[in-house]
Design a protein around this motif. Structure first.
Motif, mmCIF file in Angstrom:
data_model
loop_
_atom_site.group_PDB
_atom_site.id
_atom_site.type_symbol
_atom_site.label_atom_id
_atom_site.label_comp_id
_atom_site.label_asym_id
_atom_site.label_seq_id
_atom_site.Cartn_x
_atom_site.Cartn_y
_atom_site.Cartn_z
ATOM 1 N N GLU A 1 1.565 6.823 -6.755
ATOM 2 C CA GLU A 1 0.521 7.799 -7.068
ATOM 3 C C GLU A 1 0.992 9.219 -6.754
ATOM 4 O OE1 GLU A 1 -2.872 6.512 -4.836
ATOM 5 O OE2 GLU A 1 -3.275 4.814 -6.176
ATOM 6 N N GLU B 1 0.833 -1.209 0.000
ATOM 7 C CA GLU B 1 0.000 0.000 0.000
ATOM 8 C C GLU B 1 0.866 1.257 0.000
ATOM 9 O OE1 GLU B 1 -3.343 2.103 2.803
ATOM 10 O OE2 GLU B 1 -3.065 -0.058 2.971
ATOM 11 N N LYS C 1 3.907 1.468 -1.177
ATOM 12 C CA LYS C 1 4.534 1.541 -2.512
ATOM 13 C C LYS C 1 3.576 2.155 -3.530
ATOM 14 C CE LYS C 1 7.035 -1.359 -5.784
ATOM 15 N NZ LYS C 1 7.472 -2.719 -6.104
ATOM 16 N N GLN C 2 2.325 1.729 -3.486
ATOM 17 C CA GLN C 2 1.330 2.265 -4.424
ATOM 18 C C GLN C 2 1.065 3.742 -4.133
ATOM 19 O OE1 GLN C 2 -2.174 -0.056 -5.039
ATOM 20 N NE2 GLN C 2 -3.222 1.582 -6.130
#
Length: 145
Positions: free
Chosen positions: A27, A20, A22-23
Motif C-alpha cells: 500500500e 500485514e 507485506k500488505q
C-alpha cells in the motif's frame, strides 16, 4: 489495550504479522507511486498533450466528414440545377433552330462555307489585307510618338 499495542490478549502469529507488513509495504508503494506520478509535471504535461492531440484529431475527422457530406449534397443540388437548365435551354434552342431553318440563313451560311472551301483565294486576300491594314496603323502610330 488492544492486541496490536501489546495488550494482554493473545500474541499475533508471526506469519500474520509478516503478511500485514507485506500488505502495508504494498500500500505504501502504491501511495508513493501515486505521489510520484502527481509530482512528475513533465509526464503529466505529455499526457495532456497526447490527450489534446487525440481530441484535435477527432474534431478534424468529424469536421472533414461534415464537409464531405455538405459537398456531396451541394454537388447533387448543382447537378439537378444543371440538368434543369440544360433541359430549359434545349427547349428554347429547338424553336430558334426551326426559325433559322425557315428563314434559310442556315443554308446561306453553308453555301458561303462551301464557296470558301472551293475558292479560298478571296478569303486569304481579305485576311492578308486586314493584316496589312493593322501593320500600317501600327507603323503610323509608332512615328507619332
Amino acid at each position: 489495550m488492544s492486541d496490536k499495542n501489546g495488550g494482554s490478549g493473545a500474541k499475533p502469529d508471526v506469519d500474520a504479522l509478516r503478511a500485514e507488513i507485506k500488505q502495508t509495504r504494498a500500500e505504501l508503494g502504491e501511495t508513493v507511486q501515486a505521489l510520484a506520478a502527481k509530482a512528475d509535471v513533465k509526464a503529466r504535461a505529455k499526457e495532456q498533450v497526447e490527450l489534446t492531440k487525440a481530441k484535435a484529431k477527432a474534431q478534424v475527422h468529424e469536421a472533414t466528414e461534415k464537409v464531405r457530406g455538405v459537398a456531396a449534397n451541394a454537388a447533387a443540388v448543382a447537378s439537378d440545377k444543371v440538368r434543369s437548365a440544360t433541359s430549359q435551354a434545349g427547349d428554347k434552342v429547338s424553336p430558334a433552330l426551326d426559325k433559322v431553318r425557315e428563314t434559310g440563313a442556315l443554308d446561306k451560311a453553308q453555301e458561303a462555307r462551301e464557296q470558301v472551301r472551293r475558292n479560298p483565294v478571296p478569303f486569304a486576300a481579305v485576311l492578308a489585307a486586314g493584316v496589312a491594314l493593322v501593320g500600317i496603323i501600327l507603323i503610323v502610330r509608332g512615328r507619332r510618338k
